[in-house]
Motif scaffolding. Structure first.
Motif, PDB file in Angstrom:
ATOM      1  N   ASP A  75       0.252  -1.854   0.235  1.00 52.40           N
ATOM      2  CA  ASP A  75      -0.017   0.196   0.163  1.00 52.40           C
ATOM      3  C   ASP A  75       1.423   1.519  -0.022  1.00 52.40           C
ATOM      4  N   ASP A  76       1.921   0.669  -0.838  1.00 54.08           N
ATOM      5  CA  ASP A  76       3.330   2.494  -0.766  1.00 54.08           C
ATOM      6  C   ASP A  76       2.395   3.545  -1.538  1.00 54.08           C
ATOM      7  N   PRO A  77       1.743   4.181  -0.624  1.00 52.35           N
ATOM      8  CA  PRO A  77       1.221   5.672  -1.047  1.00 52.35           C
ATOM      9  C   PRO A  77       2.024   6.400  -3.002  1.00 52.35           C
ATOM     10  N   ALA A  78       3.372   6.474  -2.950  1.00 49.81           N
ATOM     11  CA  ALA A  78       4.052   7.447  -3.560  1.00 49.81           C
ATOM     12  C   ALA A  78       3.654   5.884  -4.980  1.00 49.81           C
ATOM     13  N   TRP A  79       3.686   4.355  -5.171  1.00 49.24           N
ATOM     14  CA  TRP A  79       3.608   3.188  -6.119  1.00 49.24           C
ATOM     15  C   TRP A  79       2.187   4.412  -6.278  1.00 49.24           C
ATOM     16  N   ASP A  80       0.841   4.632  -5.529  1.00 48.96           N
ATOM     17  CA  ASP A  80      -0.785   4.523  -6.152  1.00 48.96           C
ATOM     18  C   ASP A  80      -0.334   5.661  -6.598  1.00 48.96           C
ATOM     19  N   ALA A  81       0.406   7.006  -6.540  1.00 48.80           N
ATOM     20  CA  ALA A  81       0.167   8.271  -7.159  1.00 48.80           C
ATOM     21  C   ALA A  81       1.035   8.359  -8.449  1.00 48.80           C
ATOM     22  N   ALA A  82       2.112   7.148  -8.410  1.00 47.01           N
ATOM     23  CA  ALA A  82       2.446   7.133 -10.003  1.00 47.01           C
ATOM     24  C   ALA A  82       1.605   6.217 -10.646  1.00 47.01           C
ATOM     25  N   GLU A  83       1.140   5.114 -10.296  1.00 46.66           N
ATOM     26  CA  GLU A  83       0.821   4.521 -11.334  1.00 46.66           C
ATOM     27  C   GLU A  83      -0.877   5.966 -11.184  1.00 46.66           C
ATOM     28  N   ALA A  84      -1.326   6.468 -10.653  1.00 46.33           N
ATOM     29  CA  ALA A  84      -2.853   7.089 -11.528  1.00 46.33           C
ATOM     30  C   ALA A  84      -2.051   8.011 -12.360  1.00 46.33           C
ATOM     31  N   GLU A  85      -1.016   8.571 -12.291  1.00 47.67           N
ATOM     32  CA  GLU A  85      -0.063   9.576 -13.368  1.00 47.67           C
ATOM     33  C   GLU A  85       0.245   7.760 -14.677  1.00 47.67           C
ATOM     34  N   THR A  86       0.154   7.043 -14.541  1.00 48.10           N
ATOM     35  CA  THR A  86       1.159   6.039 -15.406  1.00 48.10           C
ATOM     36  C   THR A  86      -1.278   6.148 -16.378  1.00 48.10           C
ATOM     37  N   LEU A  87      -1.356   5.809 -15.641  1.00 48.84           N
ATOM     38  CA  LEU A  87      -3.877   5.345 -15.828  1.00 48.84           C
ATOM     39  C   LEU A  87      -3.746   6.964 -16.284  1.00 48.84           C
ATOM     40  N   TYR A  88      -3.490   7.772 -15.863  1.00 49.40           N
ATOM     41  CA  TYR A  88      -4.855   9.664 -16.251  1.00 49.40           C
ATOM     42  C   TYR A  88      -3.370   9.623 -17.903  1.00 49.40           C
ATOM     43  N   GLY A  89      -2.013   9.505 -17.784  1.00 50.45           N
ATOM     44  CA  GLY A  89      -1.293   9.542 -18.890  1.00 50.45           C
ATOM     45  C   GLY A  89      -1.761   8.486 -20.537  1.00 50.45           C
ATOM     46  N   LEU A  90      -2.106   7.731 -19.719  1.00 57.61           N
ATOM     47  CA  LEU A  90      -2.723   6.257 -21.309  1.00 57.61           C
ATOM     48  C   LEU A  90      -3.408   7.051 -21.925  1.00 57.61           C
ATOM     49  N   LEU A  91      -4.796   7.365 -20.666  1.00 58.03           N
ATOM     50  CA  LEU A  91      -6.148   8.151 -20.731  1.00 58.03           C
ATOM     51  C   LEU A  91      -5.600   9.023 -21.824  1.00 58.03           C
ATOM     52  N   GLU A  92      -4.819  10.013 -21.081  1.00 61.13           N
ATOM     53  CA  GLU A  92      -5.067  11.694 -22.285  1.00 61.13           C
ATOM     54  C   GLU A  92      -3.917  11.107 -23.629  1.00 61.13           C
TER      55      GLU A  92
END
Length: 179
Positions: A75-92
């Motif tokens: 439950d590493d918050p830094a990894w969660d943030a990186a995954e969120a950034e990746t998700l939004y980047g892929l979408l965009e």
């Protein structure tokens, strides 16, 4: 986007029919089994999912998009943030532009090709493995005891749909995908 808590088979039956992109973002290794994402394939939908469960086996760039590195990060918050950034980047940068990129006739050619590849892979070997069939067959009686109404058609749909469903179940072993 919609978040669904207490998602179940009855709800999924209605949802997967209208999905363009199935986004599934569990923390690895918490993907239960991924059957919802599998059902999306046969309906022409694409997956953008964590590399966990079935998607870790099924993913190729031709059929969808992947999140994560295939490793567990707790439950590493830094990894969660990186995954969120990746998700939004892929979408965009990939998903949305491909969906809206149309030819002169208004057809999203690259998107349709990805849909075709996705549907063609819906009957791939990893979905037909005997071990998977054995697991589901063993679990079926237990599931029926827990949810006795699961899989039954409500009366309002009538005998015609029930007959069609039985016909489909009887014919299913002969169904195959052709490229």
């Amino acid at each position: 986007m919609i978040f669904l808590s207490d998602y179940d088979m009855l709800l999924s039956e209605n949802l997967v029919q209208g999905i363009d992109v199935w986004i599934n973002t569990p923390r690895r290794p918490w993907e239960a089994c991924g059957t919802s994402g599998m059902k999306v394939l046969v309906n022409g939908g694409l997956n953008l999912s964590e590399l966990d469960g079935w998607w870790a086996e099924a993913y190729t760039p031709k059929v969808g998009w992947a999140l994560g590195d295939g490793q567990e990060h707790g439950d590493d918050p830094a990894w969660d943030a990186a995954e969120a950034e990746t998700l939004y980047g892929l979408l965009e940068r990939e998903v949305v532009p491909e969906f809206y990129a149309r030819d002169a006739q208004g057809i999203p050619v690259a998107w349709v090709e990805r849909m075709r590849q996705s549907m063609a892979n819906a009957d791939a070997a990893f979905f037909r493995r005997a071990r998977g069939a054995r697991i589901y067959r063993r679990a079926l009686p237990s599931g029926r005891r827990r949810v006795p109404h699961a899989g039954r058609q409500p009366r309002r749909f009538g005998n015609q749909i029930v007959s069609w469903r039985h016909s489909l179940e009887d014919s299913w072993p002969a169904v195959h995908s052709v490229k």
